[in-house]
Scaffold this active site. Structure first.
Site, PDB file in Angstrom:
ATOM      1  N   LYS A  13       0.828  -1.213   0.000  1.00  0.00           N
ATOM      2  CA  LYS A  13       0.000   0.000   0.000  1.00  0.00           C
ATOM      3  C   LYS A  13       0.867   1.269   0.000  1.00  0.00           C
ATOM      4  O   LYS A  13       0.648   2.189  -0.779  1.00  0.00           O
ATOM      5  CB  LYS A  13      -0.928   0.015   1.242  1.00  0.00           C
ATOM      6  CG  LYS A  13      -1.779  -1.238   1.384  1.00  0.00           C
ATOM      7  CD  LYS A  13      -2.654  -1.206   2.622  1.00  0.00           C
ATOM      8  CE  LYS A  13      -1.906  -1.219   3.934  1.00  0.00           C
ATOM      9  NZ  LYS A  13      -1.157  -2.475   4.206  1.00  0.00           N
ATOM     10  N   ARG A  85      -9.198   1.113   9.345  1.00  0.00           N
ATOM     11  CA  ARG A  85      -8.756  -0.249   9.621  1.00  0.00           C
ATOM     12  C   ARG A  85      -9.751  -1.011  10.481  1.00  0.00           C
ATOM     13  O   ARG A  85      -9.501  -2.163  10.834  1.00  0.00           O
ATOM     14  CB  ARG A  85      -7.459  -0.175  10.387  1.00  0.00           C
ATOM     15  CG  ARG A  85      -6.269  -0.716   9.646  1.00  0.00           C
ATOM     16  CD  ARG A  85      -5.102  -0.340  10.503  1.00  0.00           C
ATOM     17  NE  ARG A  85      -3.943  -1.105  10.305  1.00  0.00           N
ATOM     18  CZ  ARG A  85      -2.874  -0.657   9.660  1.00  0.00           C
ATOM     19  NH1 ARG A  85      -2.892   0.492   9.053  1.00  0.00           N
ATOM     20  NH2 ARG A  85      -1.810  -1.390   9.615  1.00  0.00           N
ATOM     21  N   ARG A 124      11.807  -6.202   4.037  1.00  0.00           N
ATOM     22  CA  ARG A 124      11.648  -4.749   3.945  1.00  0.00           C
ATOM     23  C   ARG A 124      12.739  -4.033   4.740  1.00  0.00           C
ATOM     24  O   ARG A 124      13.069  -4.412   5.849  1.00  0.00           O
ATOM     25  CB  ARG A 124      10.278  -4.328   4.480  1.00  0.00           C
ATOM     26  CG  ARG A 124      10.147  -2.801   4.544  1.00  0.00           C
ATOM     27  CD  ARG A 124       8.724  -2.340   4.644  1.00  0.00           C
ATOM     28  NE  ARG A 124       8.048  -2.825   5.827  1.00  0.00           N
ATOM     29  CZ  ARG A 124       6.774  -2.594   6.068  1.00  0.00           C
ATOM     30  NH1 ARG A 124       6.044  -1.922   5.204  1.00  0.00           N
ATOM     31  NH2 ARG A 124       6.211  -3.069   7.157  1.00  0.00           N
ATOM     32  N   ARG A 150      12.150  -2.367  10.316  1.00  0.00           N
ATOM     33  CA  ARG A 150      11.155  -1.852  11.252  1.00  0.00           C
ATOM     34  C   ARG A 150      10.983  -2.843  12.400  1.00  0.00           C
ATOM     35  O   ARG A 150      10.965  -4.050  12.176  1.00  0.00           O
ATOM     36  CB  ARG A 150       9.818  -1.698  10.498  1.00  0.00           C
ATOM     37  CG  ARG A 150       9.430  -0.256  10.270  1.00  0.00           C
ATOM     38  CD  ARG A 150       8.282  -0.113   9.324  1.00  0.00           C
ATOM     39  NE  ARG A 150       7.022  -0.691   9.792  1.00  0.00           N
ATOM     40  CZ  ARG A 150       5.864  -0.559   9.156  1.00  0.00           C
ATOM     41  NH1 ARG A 150       5.812   0.133   8.018  1.00  0.00           N
ATOM     42  NH2 ARG A 150       4.769  -1.107   9.619  1.00  0.00           N
ATOM     43  N   ARG A 161       0.248  -9.077  13.633  1.00  0.00           N
ATOM     44  CA  ARG A 161      -0.364  -8.083  12.741  1.00  0.00           C
ATOM     45  C   ARG A 161      -1.300  -8.749  11.738  1.00  0.00           C
ATOM     46  O   ARG A 161      -2.355  -8.211  11.398  1.00  0.00           O
ATOM     47  CB  ARG A 161       0.726  -7.295  12.010  1.00  0.00           C
ATOM     48  CG  ARG A 161       1.413  -6.274  12.908  1.00  0.00           C
ATOM     49  CD  ARG A 161       2.716  -5.783  12.318  1.00  0.00           C
ATOM     50  NE  ARG A 161       2.539  -4.992  11.119  1.00  0.00           N
ATOM     51  CZ  ARG A 161       3.510  -4.767  10.219  1.00  0.00           C
ATOM     52  NH1 ARG A 161       4.697  -5.311  10.381  1.00  0.00           N
ATOM     53  NH2 ARG A 161       3.280  -4.021   9.174  1.00  0.00           N
TER      54      ARG A 161
HETATM   55  P1  AP5 Z   1       4.960  -1.611   1.666  1.00  0.00           P
HETATM   56  O1  AP5 Z   1       4.589  -0.753   0.513  1.00  0.00           O
HETATM   57  O2  AP5 Z   1       5.819  -1.030   2.741  1.00  0.00           O
HETATM   58  O3  AP5 Z   1       3.650  -2.303   2.274  1.00  0.00           O
HETATM   59  P2  AP5 Z   1       2.438  -1.715   3.127  1.00  0.00           P
HETATM   60  O4  AP5 Z   1       1.213  -2.385   2.635  1.00  0.00           O
HETATM   61  O5  AP5 Z   1       2.467  -0.227   3.121  1.00  0.00           O
HETATM   62  O6  AP5 Z   1       2.856  -2.314   4.534  1.00  0.00           O
HETATM   63  P3  AP5 Z   1       2.858  -1.757   6.011  1.00  0.00           P
HETATM   64  O7  AP5 Z   1       3.537  -2.840   6.822  1.00  0.00           O
HETATM   65  O8  AP5 Z   1       3.463  -0.396   6.111  1.00  0.00           O
HETATM   66  O9  AP5 Z   1       1.395  -1.735   6.335  1.00  0.00           O
HETATM   67  P4  AP5 Z   1       0.758  -1.950   7.665  1.00  0.00           P
HETATM   68  O10 AP5 Z   1      -0.620  -1.712   7.260  1.00  0.00           O
HETATM   69  O11 AP5 Z   1       0.955  -3.179   8.405  1.00  0.00           O
HETATM   70  O12 AP5 Z   1       1.551  -0.934   8.614  1.00  0.00           O
HETATM   71  P5  AP5 Z   1       1.302   0.577   8.990  1.00  0.00           P
HETATM   72  O13 AP5 Z   1       2.570   1.273   8.876  1.00  0.00           O
HETATM   73  O14 AP5 Z   1       0.102   1.100   8.289  1.00  0.00           O
HETATM   74  O15 AP5 Z   1       5.676  -2.922   1.047  1.00  0.00           O
HETATM   75  C1  AP5 Z   1       6.195  -3.955   1.871  1.00  0.00           C
HETATM   76  C2  AP5 Z   1       7.522  -4.463   1.267  1.00  0.00           C
HETATM   77  O16 AP5 Z   1       7.269  -5.113   0.016  1.00  0.00           O
HETATM   78  C3  AP5 Z   1       8.542  -3.356   0.945  1.00  0.00           C
HETATM   79  O17 AP5 Z   1       9.819  -3.845   1.227  1.00  0.00           O
HETATM   80  C4  AP5 Z   1       8.359  -3.089  -0.560  1.00  0.00           C
HETATM   81  O18 AP5 Z   1       9.570  -2.637  -1.170  1.00  0.00           O
HETATM   82  C5  AP5 Z   1       7.939  -4.464  -1.066  1.00  0.00           C
HETATM   83  N1  AP5 Z   1       6.964  -4.407  -2.166  1.00  0.00           N
HETATM   84  C6  AP5 Z   1       5.904  -3.563  -2.260  1.00  0.00           C
HETATM   85  N2  AP5 Z   1       5.176  -3.847  -3.369  1.00  0.00           N
HETATM   86  C7  AP5 Z   1       5.809  -4.910  -3.962  1.00  0.00           C
HETATM   87  C8  AP5 Z   1       5.519  -5.666  -5.150  1.00  0.00           C
HETATM   88  N3  AP5 Z   1       4.438  -5.394  -5.922  1.00  0.00           N
HETATM   89  N4  AP5 Z   1       6.372  -6.693  -5.468  1.00  0.00           N
HETATM   90  C9  AP5 Z   1       7.451  -6.974  -4.683  1.00  0.00           C
HETATM   91  N5  AP5 Z   1       7.768  -6.277  -3.559  1.00  0.00           N
HETATM   92  C10 AP5 Z   1       6.932  -5.257  -3.192  1.00  0.00           C
HETATM   93  O19 AP5 Z   1       0.891   0.425  10.523  1.00  0.00           O
HETATM   94  C11 AP5 Z   1       1.823   0.089  11.548  1.00  0.00           C
HETATM   95  C12 AP5 Z   1       1.119   0.056  12.894  1.00  0.00           C
HETATM   96  O20 AP5 Z   1       0.549   1.342  13.189  1.00  0.00           O
HETATM   97  C13 AP5 Z   1      -0.087  -0.910  13.000  1.00  0.00           C
HETATM   98  O21 AP5 Z   1       0.335  -2.216  13.334  1.00  0.00           O
HETATM   99  C14 AP5 Z   1      -0.914  -0.239  14.106  1.00  0.00           C
HETATM  100  O22 AP5 Z   1      -0.376  -0.509  15.376  1.00  0.00           O
HETATM  101  C15 AP5 Z   1      -0.732   1.227  13.827  1.00  0.00           C
HETATM  102  N6  AP5 Z   1      -1.766   1.782  12.928  1.00  0.00           N
HETATM  103  C16 AP5 Z   1      -1.576   2.310  11.673  1.00  0.00           C
HETATM  104  N7  AP5 Z   1      -2.748   2.708  11.139  1.00  0.00           N
HETATM  105  C17 AP5 Z   1      -3.706   2.436  12.080  1.00  0.00           C
HETATM  106  C18 AP5 Z   1      -5.118   2.600  12.095  1.00  0.00           C
HETATM  107  N8  AP5 Z   1      -5.797   3.126  11.042  1.00  0.00           N
HETATM  108  N9  AP5 Z   1      -5.769   2.188  13.205  1.00  0.00           N
HETATM  109  C19 AP5 Z   1      -5.123   1.666  14.269  1.00  0.00           C
HETATM  110  N10 AP5 Z   1      -3.790   1.472  14.302  1.00  0.00           N
HETATM  111  C20 AP5 Z   1      -3.082   1.845  13.212  1.00  0.00           C
END
Ligand code: AP5
Length: 206
Positions: A13, A85, A124, A150, A161
């Site tokens: 994402k 979420r 990552r 991370r 997660r």
């Molecule tokens: P990446 O693009 O980083 O993936 P992502 O979907 O953004 O993953 P996140 O882990 O950041 O999402 P998340 O939803 O778990 O965490 P968030 O930070 O929102 O890609 C991943 C890897 O794959 C990278 O290395 C990239 O290079 C590679 N890649 C990407 N696309 C590819 C492809 N097509 N092919 C091959 N490789 C690819 O949340 C973290 C924490 O914050 C949560 O656990 C929670 O505690 C809190 N939080 C955040 N938002 C909320 C909310 N709305 N409500 C409550 N708590 C929240």
């Protein structure tokens, strides 16, 4: 145009949101990035959020909804990455947008099986200064670049997660499908192909 990027952790994402905001001028709102920044700066929100994030749990809805109300821009095109979420967050978003005479246009669901997720998260790496995201195999950082893993990409937190995603976030697929705005993406495809699919849906002008 208001877009929501929905899907399991590590489905890509953030990668797609960064591409689209750079090329098309979308405001990219990532609740994960905002929370990590708050933790780094040790703000009151950061102090409250840290324990949940370290455990791989969701930060309470009221904190997240207040954060979104604060940062959502008055004008312009927006990508919401990692928000909503929970169903409560989705309903709060609908209400906030309605008050502003707006609505979500499309919800992109990044569909990917667990084995792809685990491989992406374990490989990552991020630039601690800019937040730039890389992958040791699929998108390697330039030679000599300082990158880190991370904290929540460690295997035991990733398992948590994924469980939290299934229980609390996956119900949103149905929520948005019923509204007729869900667009399913095959997130296992390479970065450029997923990007092309998104642009096809939103149209070239946007
Ligand atoms: P990446 O693009 O980083 O993936 P992502 O979907 O953004 O993953 P996140 O882990 O950041 O999402 P998340 O939803 O778990 O965490 P968030 O930070 O929102 O890609 C991943 C890897 O794959 C990278 O290395 C990239 O290079 C590679 N890649 C990407 N696309 C590819 C492809 N097509 N092919 C091959 N490789 C690819 O949340 C973290 C924490 O914050 C949560 O656990 C929670 O505690 C809190 N939080 C955040 N938002 C909320 C909310 N709305 N409500 C409550 N708590 C929240």
């Amino acid at each position: 145009m208001i877009l929501v990027f929905l899907g399991p952790p590590g489905a890509g994402k953030g990668t797609q949101a960064k591409l689209l905001s750079k090329e098309k001028g979308y405001v990219h709102i990532s609740t994960g990035d905002l929370l990590r920044e708050a933790v780094r700066k040790q703000t009151p929100l950061g102090k409250k959020a840290k324990e949940y994030m370290d455990r791989g749990e969701l930060v309470p809805d009221e904190l997240i909804i207040a954060l979104i109300e604060e940062v959502f821009p008055e004008h312009g095109k927006v990508i919401l990455d990692g928000f909503p979420r929970t169903v409560a967050q989705a309903k709060a978003l609908d209400e906030m947008l309605k008050k502003r005479g707006l609505k979500v246009d499309y919800v992109f669901f990044f569909d990917a099986p667990d084995e792809v997720i685990v491989e992406r998260l374990s490989g990552r790496r991020v630039d601690p200064e800019t937040g730039e995201v890389y992958h040791v195999k699929f998108n390697p950082p330039p030679p000599g670049k300082k990158v880190v893993q991370r904290e929540d990409d460690k295997p035991e937190v990733v398992r948590k997660r994924l469980a939290v995603y299934r229980e609390q976030t996956a119900p949103l697929i149905d929520y948005y499908e019923r509204k007729g705005i869900l667009k399913k993406l095959d997130a296992t495809k390479p970065i450029e192909e997923v990007y092309a699919e998104i642009k096809e849906v939103i149209g070239n002008g946007d």
